[in-house]
Design a protein around this motif. Structure first.
Motif, mmCIF file in Angstrom:
data_model
loop_
_atom_site.group_PDB
_atom_site.id
_atom_site.type_symbol
_atom_site.label_atom_id
_atom_site.label_comp_id
_atom_site.label_asym_id
_atom_site.label_seq_id
_atom_site.Cartn_x
_atom_site.Cartn_y
_atom_site.Cartn_z
ATOM 1 N N ALA A 141 38.187 51.173 54.705
ATOM 2 C CA ALA A 141 37.452 50.347 55.671
ATOM 3 C C ALA A 141 35.964 50.344 55.293
ATOM 4 O O ALA A 141 35.504 51.180 54.507
ATOM 5 C CB ALA A 141 37.645 50.873 57.080
ATOM 6 N N THR A 142 35.219 49.420 55.859
ATOM 7 C CA THR A 142 33.786 49.324 55.599
ATOM 8 C C THR A 142 33.013 49.526 56.893
ATOM 9 O O THR A 142 33.310 48.897 57.904
ATOM 10 C CB THR A 142 33.423 47.950 54.989
ATOM 11 O OG1 THR A 142 34.123 47.798 53.748
ATOM 12 C CG2 THR A 142 31.928 47.845 54.743
ATOM 13 N N LEU A 143 32.037 50.411 56.841
ATOM 14 C CA LEU A 143 31.158 50.646 57.987
ATOM 15 C C LEU A 143 29.796 50.057 57.653
ATOM 16 O O LEU A 143 29.200 50.397 56.621
ATOM 17 C CB LEU A 143 31.044 52.140 58.262
ATOM 18 C CG LEU A 143 30.339 52.537 59.563
ATOM 19 C CD1 LEU A 143 31.153 52.084 60.781
ATOM 20 C CD2 LEU A 143 30.118 54.045 59.616
ATOM 21 N N ARG A 144 29.312 49.172 58.513
ATOM 22 C CA ARG A 144 28.013 48.514 58.296
ATOM 23 C C ARG A 144 27.023 48.996 59.351
ATOM 24 O O ARG A 144 27.292 48.952 60.540
ATOM 25 C CB ARG A 144 28.163 46.998 58.376
ATOM 26 C CG ARG A 144 29.053 46.423 57.294
ATOM 27 C CD ARG A 144 29.090 44.897 57.317
ATOM 28 N NE ARG A 144 29.985 44.385 56.288
ATOM 29 C CZ ARG A 144 29.622 44.166 55.033
ATOM 30 N NH1 ARG A 144 28.360 44.393 54.668
ATOM 31 N NH2 ARG A 144 30.485 43.718 54.142
ATOM 32 N N SER A 145 25.870 49.441 58.878
ATOM 33 C CA SER A 145 24.786 49.874 59.749
ATOM 34 C C SER A 145 23.504 49.205 59.275
ATOM 35 O O SER A 145 22.914 49.619 58.266
ATOM 36 C CB SER A 145 24.650 51.398 59.708
ATOM 37 O OG SER A 145 23.568 51.825 60.507
ATOM 38 N N GLY A 146 23.086 48.148 59.965
ATOM 39 C CA GLY A 146 21.936 47.391 59.506
ATOM 40 C C GLY A 146 22.190 46.828 58.125
ATOM 41 O O GLY A 146 23.254 46.245 57.879
ATOM 42 N N PRO A 147 21.267 47.030 57.182
ATOM 43 C CA PRO A 147 21.443 46.463 55.843
ATOM 44 C C PRO A 147 22.373 47.258 54.938
ATOM 45 O O PRO A 147 22.710 46.815 53.839
ATOM 46 C CB PRO A 147 20.017 46.481 55.275
ATOM 47 C CG PRO A 147 19.389 47.665 55.939
ATOM 48 C CD PRO A 147 19.974 47.712 57.329
ATOM 49 N N VAL A 148 22.804 48.427 55.391
ATOM 50 C CA VAL A 148 23.619 49.307 54.538
ATOM 51 C C VAL A 148 25.093 49.193 54.911
ATOM 52 O O VAL A 148 25.452 49.223 56.089
ATOM 53 C CB VAL A 148 23.153 50.774 54.656
ATOM 54 C CG1 VAL A 148 23.984 51.675 53.746
ATOM 55 C CG2 VAL A 148 21.671 50.899 54.321
ATOM 56 N N ALA A 149 25.934 49.067 53.901
ATOM 57 C CA ALA A 149 27.382 49.021 54.103
ATOM 58 C C ALA A 149 28.030 50.102 53.245
ATOM 59 O O ALA A 149 27.618 50.333 52.104
ATOM 60 C CB ALA A 149 27.949 47.653 53.752
ATOM 61 N N ALA A 150 29.038 50.755 53.796
ATOM 62 C CA ALA A 150 29.695 51.866 53.109
ATOM 63 C C ALA A 150 31.208 51.690 53.149
ATOM 64 O O ALA A 150 31.785 51.416 54.199
ATOM 65 C CB ALA A 150 29.305 53.192 53.758
ATOM 66 N N TYR A 151 31.822 51.861 51.996
ATOM 67 C CA TYR A 151 33.275 51.789 51.826
ATOM 68 C C TYR A 151 33.819 53.211 51.972
ATOM 69 O O TYR A 151 33.493 54.100 51.168
ATOM 70 C CB TYR A 151 33.573 51.208 50.437
ATOM 71 C CG TYR A 151 35.017 51.114 50.038
ATOM 72 C CD1 TYR A 151 35.821 50.078 50.505
ATOM 73 C CD2 TYR A 151 35.570 52.030 49.136
ATOM 74 C CE1 TYR A 151 37.151 49.975 50.100
ATOM 75 C CE2 TYR A 151 36.879 51.926 48.721
ATOM 76 C CZ TYR A 151 37.670 50.900 49.211
ATOM 77 O OH TYR A 151 38.977 50.799 48.797
ATOM 78 N N ILE A 152 34.618 53.460 52.989
ATOM 79 C CA ILE A 152 35.048 54.812 53.336
ATOM 80 C C ILE A 152 36.108 55.321 52.360
ATOM 81 O O ILE A 152 37.150 54.688 52.172
ATOM 82 C CB ILE A 152 35.588 54.842 54.772
ATOM 83 C CG1 ILE A 152 34.487 54.401 55.751
ATOM 84 C CG2 ILE A 152 36.077 56.244 55.140
ATOM 85 C CD1 ILE A 152 34.985 54.136 57.152
ATOM 86 N N VAL A 153 35.827 56.483 51.742
ATOM 87 C CA VAL A 153 36.736 57.029 50.724
ATOM 88 C C VAL A 153 37.286 58.405 51.071
ATOM 89 O O VAL A 153 38.187 58.904 50.391
ATOM 90 C CB VAL A 153 36.047 57.081 49.342
ATOM 91 C CG1 VAL A 153 35.621 55.688 48.904
ATOM 92 C CG2 VAL A 153 34.852 58.037 49.344
ATOM 93 N N GLU A 154 36.740 59.036 52.123
ATOM 94 C CA GLU A 154 37.217 60.378 52.494
ATOM 95 C C GLU A 154 37.053 60.565 53.997
ATOM 96 O O GLU A 154 35.993 60.255 54.555
ATOM 97 C CB GLU A 154 36.441 61.459 51.753
ATOM 98 C CG GLU A 154 36.910 62.868 52.042
ATOM 99 C CD GLU A 154 36.020 63.931 51.391
ATOM 100 O OE1 GLU A 154 36.332 65.124 51.571
ATOM 101 O OE2 GLU A 154 35.035 63.568 50.716
ATOM 102 N N VAL A 155 38.088 61.062 54.632
ATOM 103 C CA VAL A 155 38.071 61.249 56.084
ATOM 104 C C VAL A 155 38.769 62.562 56.436
ATOM 105 O O VAL A 155 39.449 63.167 55.611
ATOM 106 C CB VAL A 155 38.773 60.083 56.816
ATOM 107 C CG1 VAL A 155 38.023 58.775 56.625
ATOM 108 C CG2 VAL A 155 40.220 59.933 56.338
ATOM 109 N N GLU A 156 38.608 62.971 57.694
ATOM 110 C CA GLU A 156 39.254 64.183 58.177
ATOM 111 C C GLU A 156 39.680 63.946 59.619
ATOM 112 O O GLU A 156 38.848 63.577 60.454
ATOM 113 C CB GLU A 156 38.259 65.344 58.091
ATOM 114 C CG GLU A 156 38.875 66.699 57.900
ATOM 115 C CD GLU A 156 37.837 67.712 57.446
ATOM 116 O OE1 GLU A 156 38.002 68.269 56.347
ATOM 117 O OE2 GLU A 156 36.864 67.946 58.177
ATOM 118 N N ALA A 157 40.942 64.127 59.902
ATOM 119 C CA ALA A 157 41.485 63.851 61.235
ATOM 120 C C ALA A 157 41.378 65.067 62.142
ATOM 121 O O ALA A 157 41.530 66.214 61.697
ATOM 122 C CB ALA A 157 42.943 63.422 61.119
#
Length: 206
Positions: free
Chosen positions: A20-36
Protein backbone atom coordinates in the motif's frame (compact mmCIF):
# COMPACT_ATOMS: atom_id res chain seq x y z
CA UNK A 1 -10.92 0.93 -1.73
CA UNK A 2 -12.19 1.65 1.77
CA UNK A 3 -11.43 1.17 5.45
CA UNK A 4 -13.74 -1.87 5.46
CA UNK A 5 -10.95 -3.83 3.76
CA UNK A 6 -9.04 -3.50 7.05
CA UNK A 7 -11.95 -4.60 9.27
CA UNK A 8 -10.35 -8.05 9.56
CA UNK A 9 -7.98 -9.88 11.89
CA UNK A 10 -4.57 -8.24 12.49
CA UNK A 11 -2.51 -10.62 10.39
CA UNK A 12 -4.83 -10.38 7.37
CA UNK A 13 -4.79 -6.58 7.69
CA UNK A 14 -0.98 -6.61 7.86
CA UNK A 15 -0.81 -8.67 4.67
CA UNK A 16 -3.21 -6.24 2.98
CA UNK A 17 -1.07 -3.24 3.91
CA UNK A 18 2.08 -4.60 2.30
CA UNK A 19 2.41 -2.77 -1.01
CA UNK A 20 0.00 0.00 0.00
CA UNK A 21 1.04 3.65 -0.32
CA UNK A 22 0.88 6.17 2.50
CA UNK A 23 0.88 9.83 1.43
CA UNK A 24 1.70 12.64 3.84
CA UNK A 25 1.84 16.01 2.12
CA UNK A 26 4.44 15.85 -0.66
CA UNK A 27 5.95 12.57 0.55
CA UNK A 28 4.64 9.16 -0.48
CA UNK A 29 5.85 5.83 0.89
CA UNK A 30 5.37 2.30 -0.44
CA UNK A 31 4.94 0.03 2.60
CA UNK A 32 7.36 -2.92 2.63
CA UNK A 33 7.40 -4.07 6.28
CA UNK A 34 4.69 -4.23 8.92
CA UNK A 35 4.00 -5.79 12.31
CA UNK A 36 0.56 -6.92 13.47
CA UNK A 37 -0.80 -6.42 16.98
CA UNK A 38 -3.98 -7.65 18.61
CA UNK A 39 -5.80 -6.20 21.59
CA UNK A 40 -7.25 -6.60 25.05
CA UNK A 41 -8.33 -9.85 26.78
CA UNK A 42 -12.00 -9.19 25.96
CA UNK A 43 -11.33 -9.17 22.23
CA UNK A 44 -10.74 -12.08 19.84
CA UNK A 45 -7.00 -11.44 19.42
CA UNK A 46 -5.57 -10.94 22.89
CA UNK A 47 -2.01 -9.71 22.59
CA UNK A 48 0.01 -8.82 25.71
CA UNK A 49 2.54 -7.00 23.50
CA UNK A 50 -0.06 -4.56 22.15
CA UNK A 51 -0.56 -1.13 23.70
CA UNK A 52 -4.18 -2.16 24.13
CA UNK A 53 -3.25 -5.52 25.68
CA UNK A 54 -4.52 -4.55 29.14
CA UNK A 55 -7.61 -2.70 28.04
CA UNK A 56 -8.76 0.69 26.85
CA UNK A 57 -7.13 3.91 28.09
CA UNK A 58 -7.22 7.51 26.83
CA UNK A 59 -3.78 6.93 25.28
CA UNK A 60 -4.69 3.83 23.26
CA UNK A 61 -8.34 4.67 22.48
CA UNK A 62 -7.68 4.93 18.74
CA UNK A 63 -6.71 1.25 18.67
CA UNK A 64 -10.34 0.33 19.30
CA UNK A 65 -11.43 1.71 15.94
CA UNK A 66 -12.84 2.46 13.60
CA UNK A 67 -10.44 0.82 11.14
CA UNK A 68 -8.38 2.94 8.80
CA UNK A 69 -7.43 5.47 11.48
CA UNK A 70 -3.91 6.42 12.50
CA UNK A 71 -2.57 5.52 15.94
CA UNK A 72 0.61 7.47 16.70
CA UNK A 73 2.90 7.14 19.70
CA UNK A 74 6.40 8.12 20.78
CA UNK A 75 8.95 5.32 21.13
CA UNK A 76 11.58 6.00 23.81
CA UNK A 77 10.18 9.52 24.02
CA UNK A 78 11.63 10.63 20.69
CA UNK A 79 10.70 8.44 17.70
CA UNK A 80 7.20 8.90 16.27
CA UNK A 81 5.74 5.54 15.20
CA UNK A 82 2.67 5.14 12.99
CA UNK A 83 0.10 2.35 13.22
CA UNK A 84 -2.95 1.73 11.07
CA UNK A 85 -5.98 0.49 12.98
CA UNK A 86 -7.63 -2.71 11.82
CA UNK A 87 -10.48 -4.96 12.90
CA UNK A 88 -14.16 -4.15 13.39
CA UNK A 89 -15.02 -0.88 15.12
CA UNK A 90 -14.82 -1.38 18.88
CA UNK A 91 -12.33 -4.28 18.72
CA UNK A 92 -8.71 -3.35 19.36
CA UNK A 93 -6.02 -4.27 16.85
CA UNK A 94 -3.58 -2.53 14.58
CA UNK A 95 -0.59 -2.75 12.29
CA UNK A 96 2.70 -0.99 12.99
CA UNK A 97 4.35 0.41 9.86
CA UNK A 98 7.95 -0.72 10.18
CA UNK A 99 9.55 0.27 6.88
CA UNK A 100 8.74 1.79 3.51
CA UNK A 101 10.30 2.90 0.24
CA UNK A 102 9.94 6.62 -0.46
CA UNK A 103 8.39 6.95 -3.92
CA UNK A 104 7.66 10.71 -4.00
CA UNK A 105 8.92 13.77 -2.17
CA UNK A 106 12.49 12.50 -1.87
CA UNK A 107 13.98 15.94 -1.27
CA UNK A 108 11.60 16.62 1.62
CA UNK A 109 12.25 13.18 3.11
CA UNK A 110 16.03 13.66 2.80
CA UNK A 111 15.79 17.01 4.59
CA UNK A 112 13.91 15.33 7.43
CA UNK A 113 16.32 12.38 7.52
CA UNK A 114 19.82 13.89 6.98
CA UNK A 115 21.48 10.90 8.66
CA UNK A 116 20.13 8.45 6.06
CA UNK A 117 22.95 6.86 4.07
CA UNK A 118 20.83 6.41 0.95
CA UNK A 119 17.27 6.58 -0.29
CA UNK A 120 16.65 2.98 0.79
CA UNK A 121 17.33 4.10 4.40
CA UNK A 122 14.97 7.09 4.45
CA UNK A 123 12.01 5.17 5.92
CA UNK A 124 13.73 2.00 7.16
CA UNK A 125 12.51 1.35 10.70
CA UNK A 126 9.31 2.68 12.29
CA UNK A 127 10.85 5.83 13.79
CA UNK A 128 12.58 6.74 10.53
CA UNK A 129 9.35 6.12 8.62
CA UNK A 130 7.50 8.54 10.89
CA UNK A 131 10.23 11.15 10.47
CA UNK A 132 10.46 10.85 6.68
CA UNK A 133 6.70 11.29 6.34
CA UNK A 134 6.56 14.11 8.88
CA UNK A 135 4.03 12.27 11.05
CA UNK A 136 3.55 13.75 14.52
CA UNK A 137 1.46 13.20 17.61
CA UNK A 138 -1.05 15.73 16.28
CA UNK A 139 -1.90 13.20 13.55
CA UNK A 140 -3.30 10.74 16.12
CA UNK A 141 -6.73 9.54 15.00
CA UNK A 142 -6.46 10.76 11.39
CA UNK A 143 -8.94 9.11 9.03
CA UNK A 144 -6.61 7.78 6.34
CA UNK A 145 -9.44 7.25 3.86
CA UNK A 146 -10.81 10.80 4.07
CA UNK A 147 -9.77 12.66 0.93
CA UNK A 148 -9.52 15.85 2.99
CA UNK A 149 -6.94 14.35 5.36
CA UNK A 150 -3.32 15.45 5.19
CA UNK A 151 -2.29 11.80 5.46
CA UNK A 152 -3.99 9.28 3.19
CA UNK A 153 -3.71 5.56 2.59
CA UNK A 154 -4.02 4.01 -0.86
CA UNK A 155 -4.51 0.25 -0.94
CA UNK A 156 -3.06 -1.26 -4.07
CA UNK A 157 -3.62 -4.82 -5.28
CA UNK A 158 -2.85 -7.43 -2.59
CA UNK A 159 0.82 -8.39 -2.58
CA UNK A 160 1.73 -11.68 -4.22
CA UNK A 161 2.04 -14.22 -1.36
CA UNK A 162 5.34 -15.44 -2.82
CA UNK A 163 6.84 -11.99 -2.09
CA UNK A 164 5.84 -12.03 1.58
CA UNK A 165 8.07 -13.33 4.37
CA UNK A 166 7.10 -13.69 8.03
CA UNK A 167 9.02 -13.82 11.27
CA UNK A 168 9.06 -12.90 14.97
CA UNK A 169 8.28 -9.40 16.13
CA UNK A 170 10.95 -6.83 16.94
CA UNK A 171 11.66 -5.25 20.31
CA UNK A 172 8.78 -6.74 22.32
CA UNK A 173 9.24 -8.89 25.39
CA UNK A 174 5.79 -10.54 25.31
CA UNK A 175 4.78 -12.90 22.51
CA UNK A 176 8.03 -12.05 20.72
CA UNK A 177 7.95 -15.27 18.70
CA UNK A 178 4.49 -14.69 17.30
CA UNK A 179 5.26 -14.57 13.52
CA UNK A 180 3.36 -11.34 12.95
CA UNK A 181 6.17 -9.33 11.38
CA UNK A 182 5.73 -9.40 7.62
CA UNK A 183 7.90 -7.95 4.86
CA UNK A 184 8.42 -7.96 1.11
CA UNK A 185 11.39 -10.20 0.32
CA UNK A 186 12.55 -8.11 -2.63
CA UNK A 187 12.81 -4.74 -0.86
CA UNK A 188 16.13 -3.23 0.22
CA UNK A 189 14.33 -1.01 2.74
CA UNK A 190 13.31 -3.79 5.13
CA UNK A 191 14.77 -3.26 8.61
CA UNK A 192 17.12 -5.62 10.42
CA UNK A 193 15.64 -8.03 12.96
CA UNK A 194 16.52 -7.20 16.56
CA UNK A 195 15.13 -9.37 19.30
CA UNK A 196 14.37 -7.68 22.61
CA UNK A 197 16.87 -8.71 25.30
CA UNK A 198 13.88 -8.94 27.65
CA UNK A 199 12.11 -11.52 25.49
CA UNK A 200 12.36 -15.03 26.97
CA UNK A 201 14.39 -17.48 24.95
CA UNK A 202 12.61 -20.51 23.57
CA UNK A 203 13.86 -23.56 21.69
CA UNK A 204 12.51 -21.93 18.54
CA UNK A 205 14.31 -18.63 19.07
CA UNK A 206 17.60 -19.95 20.50
Amino acid sequence: MSAEELAVDPLTAAQRLLGATLRSGPVAAYIVEVEAYGGDPAGPWHDPAAHSGRGRTPRNAAMFGPPGRLYVYLSYGMHTCANIISGPDGVASGVLLRSAEIVAGHEVARARRPAARGDEDLARGPGNLGSALGIGLDDYGTDLFDQASGIRLELGPPADPSRIAAGPRVGVSAEADRPWRLWLRDSRSVSAYRRSPRAPRTEKSA
